[in-house]
Scaffold this active site. Structure first.
Site, mmCIF file in Angstrom:
data_model
loop_
_atom_site.group_PDB
_atom_site.id
_atom_site.type_symbol
_atom_site.label_atom_id
_atom_site.label_comp_id
_atom_site.label_asym_id
_atom_site.label_seq_id
_atom_site.Cartn_x
_atom_site.Cartn_y
_atom_site.Cartn_z
ATOM 1 N N ASP A 124 -3.407 9.967 2.113
ATOM 2 C CA ASP A 124 -3.681 8.364 2.250
ATOM 3 C C ASP A 124 -4.270 7.913 0.794
ATOM 4 O O ASP A 124 -5.177 7.461 0.747
ATOM 5 C CB ASP A 124 -4.823 8.385 3.254
ATOM 6 C CG ASP A 124 -5.275 7.275 3.678
ATOM 7 O OD1 ASP A 124 -4.681 6.109 3.228
ATOM 8 O OD2 ASP A 124 -6.115 6.669 4.582
ATOM 9 N N CYS A 182 -0.673 2.403 1.757
ATOM 10 C CA CYS A 182 -0.941 0.953 1.823
ATOM 11 C C CYS A 182 -0.109 0.182 0.854
ATOM 12 O O CYS A 182 -0.487 -0.804 0.220
ATOM 13 C CB CYS A 182 -2.519 0.949 1.348
ATOM 14 S SG CYS A 182 -2.992 1.486 0.001
#
Ligand code: SAH
Length: 453
Positions: free
Chosen positions: A383, A410
């Protein structure tokens, strides 16, 4: 050398063909792109050129001649001047399609044949943010809170931020009014003088605990005791008041040192039934309900049976690690911010988790070490921040070869780049699931499972 086919201040009537990743309408004059803030695909608009470069131009929207059926009225004109909600003029279902489409286009460019599922969105795509960092400035001598005008540091006064938890908006005004009442000077960017730079507020979605961080240029804050007493009297939810020191002339909001003025030095909240403590300098996802959707998708993608060794790289305060620990044999987390790792260890204890370990370090370095030690992982969870995985990290994956990799991203641009690199080791992705963590903005979050095949 060809020059720009348009010049500043020229006006054109054009049809908008696309939406850029920054949410700007794109029109083309003989293949030459013009980027128009506030314009939507399918619209016929009158534009005026603001800045013409050789390969593209920026233009201002003068008039919408034929509006898109997806156009909605923005919340407030002042708000539209800020960069807080660049997609607020686009209907929410179209925002979700835009995000799916952005990933599809990047995959297409990188020649990746990975299907992208429809974006999982919110029922009420407002009031979701559990954290705010609001600049404090003097306007005509009066302490004011609001947000910067796009691409500037000019403060636009705002009281309703629409995408933040309304209780956070209210808390910001309480602090602002106390600063006014006690004549505590606002920070002045031009001269790096004054005192209060930002008000940071975090509120637990489930716990309703609130943390207020005063970001100050100086350790000494005039009327500090009165401010603390005033905040506690007006906001009974507050469980923590902190002072963060940021002495430098910088755009970075928080400085490295924080002092507790009252209450705890952390905030507590729950996610998927576990409790987490969060220090002011630690990362914590800003959209709590969608974080649960994201984590559920990530855990499902990992396909855990209870027998797996899992690496959670970029583990923050351990939210994903501890969610996965229930379904795995052992979890190893790695995270670069020491405060976050301290939180992660405390969170393991708090939830009675004994099969998760956390290391402070750069994921790219620690992965190399684990690889050298011969650690075998069944599932590698990543992540990373916007810049994606470091080349050394990917090289270590190529040696360790965990059979399953779950990539929470993201930034779809670095996601596509990294998947292309991982394919060289034999990894294949079956699908990408976008989850809308940031309604009204152009940010795109997604989960992708990759397997060795
Ligand atoms: N998985 C966590 C955190 C994700 S945000 C969650 O869902 O809450 C990304 C995290 O990566 C941040 O905590 C950041 O501090 C950390 N980080 C940034 N660069 C890093 C690096 N090179 N190595 C390890 N961690 C890093």
């Amino acid at each position: 050398m060809a020059k720009a086919p348009v010049a500043k201040n020229q006006e054109f009537t054009v049809t908008i063909e696309d939406l850029s990743y920054e949410g700007m309408g794109v029109a083309k004059l003989d293949h030459y792109p013009l980027f128009v803030e506030g314009a939507l695909p399918g619209e016929t608009v009158v534009i005026r050129v603001v800045k013409a470069e050789k390969k593209y131009a920026f233009a201002r929207l003068i008039q919408v001649v034929t509006p898109s059926p997806d156009r909605v009225t923005p919340k407030a004109q002042a708000y539209a001047q800020t960069g807080i909600a660049p997609l607020q003029h686009l209907a929410y279902p179209a925002q979700l399609k835009f995000k799916q489409h952005q990933i599809e286009m990047l995959y297409h460019k990188a020649q990746l044949a990975i299907p992208v599922r429809p974006t999982l969105g919110m029922t009420t795509p407002y009031g979701y943010r559990n954290k705010a960092q609001i600049p404090v400035r003097a306007i005509a001598g009066v302490v004011t809170t609001g947000f910067y005008k796009r691409r500037s540091h000019e403060l636009i006064p705002l009281t309703d931020f629409y995408i933040q938890d309304p209780k956070i908006d209210a808390a910001v005004l309480v602090v602002r009014d106390l600063l006014r009442q006690y004549n505590v000077p606002a920070y002045d960017e031009a001269t790096n003088s004054g005192v209060i730079r930002h008000i940071m507020v975090r509120r637990g979605y489930y716990s309703h605990q609130m943390m207020i961080v005063l970001v100050s240029r100086t350790w000494v804050v005039p009327h500090q005791a009165e401010l603390v007493a005033g905040i506690k009297a007006a906001l009974p939810e507050v469980t923590s008041i902190m002072l963060n020191l940021n002495e430098r002339a910088t755009n970075v909001i928080l400085g490295p040192k924080t002092r507790t003025l009252d209450g705890n030095d952390y905030l507590e909240d729950q996610l998927l039934g576990s409790t987490f403590r969060i220090s002011p300098l630690s990362f914590y996802q800003v959209n709590p309900t969608q974080t649960e959707v994201l984590y559920t998708a990530a855990v499902r993608a990992a396909g855990l049976t209870g027998r797996e060794v899992v690496i959670d790289a970029y583990s923050g305060i351990g939210t994903i690690s501890l969610t996965m620990a229930e379904h795995a044999k052992q979890v190893y987390g790695v995270e670069v911010v020491p405060e976050a790792v301290r939180d992660a260890k405390a969170n393991a204890r708090l939830n009675g988790v004994t099969n998760a370990e956390f290391l402070v370090g750069r994921a790219e370095d620690v992965m190399q070490t684990w690889k050298d030690q011969g650690l075998h992982a069944d599932v590698l969870m990543v992540d990373p921040p916007r810049k994606g995985l470091a080349p050394e990290f990917i090289a270590a994956v190529g040696v360790m070869l965990p059979p399953k990799l779950v990539y929470v991203s993201c930034n779809p641009a670095t996601l596509a780049r990294d998947i292309a690199a991982l394919q060289a080791f034999g990894y294949r992705a079956t699908a990408t699931q976008p989850v809308d963590m940031f309604p009204q903005t152009t940010s795109i979050e997604s989960v992708t499972a990759l397997t060795l095949g």
